[in-house]
Design an enzyme around this catalytic site. Structure first.
Site, short mmCIF file in Angstrom:
data_model
loop_
_atom_site.label_atom_id
_atom_site.label_comp_id
_atom_site.label_asym_id
_atom_site.label_seq_id
_atom_site.Cartn_x
_atom_site.Cartn_y
_atom_site.Cartn_z
N GLY A 14 5.39 7.82 2.40
CA GLY A 14 6.72 7.35 2.01
C GLY A 14 7.88 8.14 2.60
O GLY A 14 8.96 8.17 2.01
N ASN A 16 9.57 7.30 5.22
CA ASN A 16 10.60 6.30 5.54
C ASN A 16 11.34 5.87 4.27
O ASN A 16 12.57 5.74 4.28
CB ASN A 16 9.98 5.09 6.24
CG ASN A 16 9.73 5.37 7.72
OD1 ASN A 16 10.67 5.45 8.51
ND2 ASN A 16 8.47 5.54 8.10
N LYS A 67 -5.50 -14.13 -2.54
CA LYS A 67 -4.33 -13.50 -1.90
C LYS A 67 -3.02 -14.10 -2.41
O LYS A 67 -2.03 -13.39 -2.59
CB LYS A 67 -4.44 -13.66 -0.38
CG LYS A 67 -3.40 -12.86 0.37
CD LYS A 67 -3.87 -12.44 1.74
CE LYS A 67 -2.85 -11.54 2.38
NZ LYS A 67 -3.32 -10.88 3.58
N MET A 92 0.40 -1.28 4.45
CA MET A 92 -0.75 -1.51 5.32
C MET A 92 -1.49 -2.83 5.06
O MET A 92 -2.57 -3.06 5.60
CB MET A 92 -1.73 -0.34 5.20
CG MET A 92 -1.12 1.00 5.59
SD MET A 92 -0.37 0.99 7.24
CE MET A 92 0.30 2.65 7.32
N ASN A 109 9.97 -4.86 8.96
CA ASN A 109 8.83 -3.94 9.03
C ASN A 109 9.12 -2.86 10.07
O ASN A 109 9.76 -3.13 11.09
CB ASN A 109 7.58 -4.73 9.47
CG ASN A 109 6.34 -3.85 9.58
OD1 ASN A 109 6.05 -3.05 8.69
ND2 ASN A 109 5.61 -3.99 10.68
N HIS A 111 7.14 -0.47 12.67
CA HIS A 111 5.82 -0.31 13.28
C HIS A 111 5.86 0.89 14.24
O HIS A 111 6.82 1.01 15.02
CB HIS A 111 5.42 -1.59 14.03
CG HIS A 111 4.03 -1.48 14.60
ND1 HIS A 111 2.90 -1.64 13.83
CD2 HIS A 111 3.60 -1.15 15.84
CE1 HIS A 111 1.83 -1.45 14.58
NE2 HIS A 111 2.22 -1.15 15.80
C1 GAR Z 1 4.95 4.85 9.68
O1 GAR Z 1 4.72 5.50 10.90
C2 GAR Z 1 4.98 3.34 9.89
O2 GAR Z 1 5.51 2.97 11.13
C3 GAR Z 1 3.51 3.01 9.80
O3 GAR Z 1 3.02 3.82 8.77
C4 GAR Z 1 3.77 5.03 8.74
C5 GAR Z 1 4.21 5.28 7.30
O4 GAR Z 1 4.85 6.52 7.18
N1 GAR Z 1 3.32 1.61 9.54
C6 GAR Z 1 2.32 0.90 10.04
O5 GAR Z 1 1.44 1.39 10.73
C7 GAR Z 1 2.32 -0.57 9.65
N2 GAR Z 1 1.51 -1.33 10.55
P1 GAR Z 1 5.58 6.94 5.84
O6 GAR Z 1 4.66 6.57 4.68
O7 GAR Z 1 5.77 8.42 5.94
O8 GAR Z 1 6.88 6.20 5.77
#
Ligand code: GAR
Length: 208
Positions: A14, A16, A67, A92, A109, A111
């Site tokens: 988390g 982000n 789902k 995810m 999103n 990525h």
């Molecule tokens: C981030 O790097 C994000 O881009 C990636 O997971 C990480 C989460 O980091 N997302 C994916 O791979 C989605 N396909 P965080 O939990 O520290 O924010």
């Protein structure tokens, strides 16, 4: 200024999410994180939200018959908090047309690669960075995009690149990519909140 109500879906650490909370509290972003949902009860993202008195919910796919009912639970939570923008910040699970239709053009999103490289259903989290290292590419980066029915293929809002050096590992690339994610995800949210993003077909035009 109008404060946009944001709901965040997160499966992991988390960082982000933390950046968005911090910037909104410092009034650097015209948004308020009103709810955080995770599919993982032990996701640290949930603790981060609780520390800021943001309501949290754990919604696990296996607790539901299918789902659609799993996603409907998340839709109900988001709608009951009047969420105007859904942000997938390290979420995810792949969302179906049922969820996407409930928030059409209102889901973004982050990525951890330069889409369309290293994306799709088998590329998430550290798997992306390991694939980057294994492939020998010299640049990678991060992408913020709108979510549509195609995995990691919705209209792109912002991308930023970093160099991959000879001595980089998946871990060092992940650190560098996280740093740019913490810039471009809030920036994309700001642009959305200020009504400056216009989707035309595959393209997103930014009206500054
Ligand atoms: C981030 O790097 C994000 O881009 C990636 O997971 C990480 C989460 O980091 N997302 C994916 O791979 C989605 N396909 P965080 O939990 O520290 O924010």
């Amino acid at each position: 200024m109008n404060i946009l109500k944001v709901g965040i879906l997160a499966s992991g650490n988390g960082t982000n999410l933390q950046t968005i909370i911090d910037k909104s509290e410092k009034k650097e972003l015209p948004v308020r994180v009103v709810v955080v949902i995770s599919d993982k009860p032990d996701a640290y993202a949930l603790q981060r939200a609780s520390k800021h008195s943001i309501p949290t919910f754990v919604v696990k796919p296996r607790d539901f018959a299918d789902k659609v009912s799993y996603e409907q639970k998340m839709i109900d939570i988001l709608k009951s908090h009047d969420v105007e923008l859904v942000v997938l910040a390290g979420f995810m699970k792949i969302l179906s047309p049922h969820f996407i239709g409930a928030f059409r053009n209102r889901i973004i999103n982050i990525h951890p690669s330069l889409i369309p490289a290293f994306c799709g259903k088998d590329f998430y989290g550290m798997k992306v960075h390991q694939a980057v290292i294994d492939s020998g590419v010299k640049i990678t980066g991060a992408t913020v995009h709108f979510v549509d029915e195609n995995v990691d293929a919705g209209p792109i809002i912002i991308q930023k690149a970093i160099e991959v050096k000879d001595n980089d590992t998946a871990e060092t690339v992940a650190l560098k990519v996280h740093q740019i994610e913490h810039q471009i995800l809030p920036e994309a949210i700001r642009l959305f909140a200020e009504g400056k993003l216009k989707i035309v077909g595959r393209k997103v035009f930014i009206e500054e």
